[in-house]
Design an enzyme around this catalytic site. Sequence first.
Site, PDB file in Angstrom:
ATOM      1  N   GLY A  47       0.785  -1.244   0.000  1.00 37.53           N
ATOM      2  CA  GLY A  47       0.000   0.000   0.000  1.00 37.53           C
ATOM      3  C   GLY A  47       0.813   1.288   0.000  1.00 37.53           C
ATOM      4  O   GLY A  47       0.396   2.291  -0.567  1.00 37.53           O
ATOM      5  N   ASP A 107      -4.251   1.782  10.710  1.00 34.58           N
ATOM      6  CA  ASP A 107      -5.650   1.502  11.028  1.00 34.58           C
ATOM      7  C   ASP A 107      -5.690   0.896  12.438  1.00 34.58           C
ATOM      8  O   ASP A 107      -5.632   1.632  13.427  1.00 34.58           O
ATOM      9  CB  ASP A 107      -6.169   0.548   9.945  1.00 34.58           C
ATOM     10  CG  ASP A 107      -7.672   0.343   9.985  1.00 34.58           C
ATOM     11  OD1 ASP A 107      -8.337   0.915  10.840  1.00 34.58           O
ATOM     12  OD2 ASP A 107      -8.186  -0.415   9.138  1.00 34.58           O
ATOM     13  N   LYS A 150      -5.914   6.593  11.031  1.00 29.81           N
ATOM     14  CA  LYS A 150      -7.310   6.352  11.394  1.00 29.81           C
ATOM     15  C   LYS A 150      -7.383   5.915  12.863  1.00 29.81           C
ATOM     16  O   LYS A 150      -7.558   4.728  13.170  1.00 29.81           O
ATOM     17  CB  LYS A 150      -7.886   5.262  10.465  1.00 29.81           C
ATOM     18  CG  LYS A 150      -9.413   5.203  10.476  1.00 29.81           C
ATOM     19  CD  LYS A 150      -9.916   3.949   9.785  1.00 29.81           C
ATOM     20  CE  LYS A 150     -10.215   4.145   8.322  1.00 29.81           C
ATOM     21  NZ  LYS A 150     -10.868   2.949   7.727  1.00 29.81           N
ATOM     22  N   PHE A 160     -14.515   3.312   4.767  1.00 26.45           N
ATOM     23  CA  PHE A 160     -13.772   2.361   3.925  1.00 26.45           C
ATOM     24  C   PHE A 160     -13.117   3.133   2.785  1.00 26.45           C
ATOM     25  O   PHE A 160     -13.761   3.469   1.799  1.00 26.45           O
ATOM     26  CB  PHE A 160     -14.727   1.311   3.382  1.00 26.45           C
ATOM     27  CG  PHE A 160     -14.050   0.041   2.965  1.00 26.45           C
ATOM     28  CD1 PHE A 160     -14.595  -1.196   3.310  1.00 26.45           C
ATOM     29  CD2 PHE A 160     -12.868   0.055   2.231  1.00 26.45           C
ATOM     30  CE1 PHE A 160     -13.963  -2.371   2.918  1.00 26.45           C
ATOM     31  CE2 PHE A 160     -12.230  -1.106   1.844  1.00 26.45           C
ATOM     32  CZ  PHE A 160     -12.780  -2.334   2.191  1.00 26.45           C
ATOM     33  N   VAL A 161     -11.846   3.449   2.949  1.00 27.15           N
ATOM     34  CA  VAL A 161     -11.164   4.278   1.955  1.00 27.15           C
ATOM     35  C   VAL A 161     -10.251   3.470   1.043  1.00 27.15           C
ATOM     36  O   VAL A 161      -9.643   2.487   1.469  1.00 27.15           O
ATOM     37  CB  VAL A 161     -10.371   5.439   2.607  1.00 27.15           C
ATOM     38  CG1 VAL A 161     -11.316   6.452   3.224  1.00 27.15           C
ATOM     39  CG2 VAL A 161      -9.385   4.940   3.655  1.00 27.15           C
ATOM     40  N   ARG A 195      -5.812   0.677  -6.147  1.00 29.71           N
ATOM     41  CA  ARG A 195      -4.557   1.292  -5.693  1.00 29.71           C
ATOM     42  C   ARG A 195      -4.116   2.395  -6.641  1.00 29.71           C
ATOM     43  O   ARG A 195      -3.435   3.336  -6.235  1.00 29.71           O
ATOM     44  CB  ARG A 195      -3.438   0.240  -5.628  1.00 29.71           C
ATOM     45  CG  ARG A 195      -3.635  -0.855  -4.593  1.00 29.71           C
ATOM     46  CD  ARG A 195      -2.316  -1.608  -4.429  1.00 29.71           C
ATOM     47  NE  ARG A 195      -2.461  -2.937  -3.848  1.00 29.71           N
ATOM     48  CZ  ARG A 195      -2.489  -3.201  -2.543  1.00 29.71           C
ATOM     49  NH1 ARG A 195      -2.418  -2.225  -1.671  1.00 29.71           N
ATOM     50  NH2 ARG A 195      -2.588  -4.447  -2.108  1.00 29.71           N
TER      51      ARG A 195
HETATM   52  C1  PRP Z   1      -2.928  -2.174   4.828  1.00 31.35           C
HETATM   53  C2  PRP Z   1      -2.224  -0.837   4.834  1.00 31.35           C
HETATM   54  C3  PRP Z   1      -1.367  -0.923   6.083  1.00 31.35           C
HETATM   55  C4  PRP Z   1      -2.205  -1.773   7.017  1.00 31.35           C
HETATM   56  C5  PRP Z   1      -2.887  -0.923   8.031  1.00 31.35           C
HETATM   57  O1  PRP Z   1      -2.046  -3.151   4.339  1.00 31.35           O
HETATM   58  O2  PRP Z   1      -1.428  -0.699   3.683  1.00 31.35           O
HETATM   59  O3  PRP Z   1      -0.154  -1.543   5.822  1.00 31.35           O
HETATM   60  O4  PRP Z   1      -3.215  -2.418   6.202  1.00 31.35           O
HETATM   61  O5  PRP Z   1      -3.779  -1.678   8.805  1.00 31.35           O
HETATM   62  P1  PRP Z   1      -3.507  -2.047  10.314  1.00 31.35           P
HETATM   63  O6  PRP Z   1      -3.067  -0.793  11.012  1.00 31.35           O
HETATM   64  O7  PRP Z   1      -4.860  -2.494  10.787  1.00 31.35           O
HETATM   65  O8  PRP Z   1      -2.489  -3.125  10.366  1.00 31.35           O
HETATM   66  P2  PRP Z   1      -2.528  -4.625   3.944  1.00 31.35           P
HETATM   67  O9  PRP Z   1      -2.216  -5.551   5.063  1.00 31.35           O
HETATM   68  O10 PRP Z   1      -3.946  -4.567   3.472  1.00 31.35           O
HETATM   69  O11 PRP Z   1      -1.576  -5.014   2.757  1.00 31.35           O
HETATM   70  P3  PRP Z   1      -1.332  -4.161   1.414  1.00 31.35           P
HETATM   71  O12 PRP Z   1      -0.491  -2.989   1.828  1.00 31.35           O
HETATM   72  O13 PRP Z   1      -0.595  -5.085   0.535  1.00 31.35           O
HETATM   73  O14 PRP Z   1      -2.678  -3.740   0.897  1.00 31.35           O
HETATM   74 MG    MG Z   2      -4.615  -4.105   1.688  1.00 40.34          MG
HETATM   75 MN    MN Z   3       0.004  -2.206   3.755  1.00 42.47          MN
END
Ligand code: PRP
Ligand code: MG
Ligand code: MN
Length: 180
Positions: free
Chosen positions: A43, A102, A130, A151-152, A164
């Site tokens: 991300g 998050d 968040k 949900f962003v 993305r």
């Molecule tokens: C998403 C985002 C953060 C994480 C935040 O990554 O990019 O890394 O979640 O959430 P948290 O604070 O609840 O841990 P994800 O695990 O979805 O993987 P991605 O980056 O590959 O989408």
């Molecule tokens: Mg993700």
């Molecule tokens: Mn991530």
Amino acid sequence: MNNDIKEILYSKEDIAAVTKKLGTQITKDYADKKPLVICILTGAVLFMTDLVREIDTYCEIDFMDISSYGDATESSGQVKIIKDLDKSVEGRHVLIVEDIIDTGRTLEKVMELLSHRDAASVKVCTLLDKPARREKVVTPDYAGFEVPNEFVVGYGLDYTGFYRNLPYVGILKPEVYAEN
Ligand code: PRP
Ligand code: MG
Ligand code: MN
């Protein structure tokens, strides 16, 4: 793809402005520190590449990917590194870059992994914070926007791997994720 968005929260211009502001602050704070900027895949990749272009001092970049387990495995405290850093953080000033904090689980795991590696300092820069959903005690040192509990997606943030590549951050229409 754009039709799936209910509302744009942060436009391309908003993101560029806040990224520039963060980059200016980081430039000041890290002058002479030659930071190692770590992108948490996947991300954070869009934000990190824009952010480093606003950092006007010597820095290196590296990438780390860790797995996010379901709740059952979570409580065991196990962390699986999908891709570890290529570089050593020993003695380095590390700046972790995230797209969103998050629950804080991902960041807590990354901090835990790095805590044994003797970095000179470890700080965190996130585009979005968040706090409403926070479960772990983690606080970013640099944050672009405090995001409402919606949900962003976009600018690195995905739903089922998509969105993305949106140049902005927006709220996904509920009917899109209600389908699944
Ligand atoms: C998403 C985002 C953060 C994480 C935040 O990554 O990019 O890394 O979640 O959430 P948290 O604070 O609840 O841990 P994800 O695990 O979805 O993987 P991605 O980056 O590959 O989408
Ligand atoms: Mg993700
Ligand atoms: Mn991530």
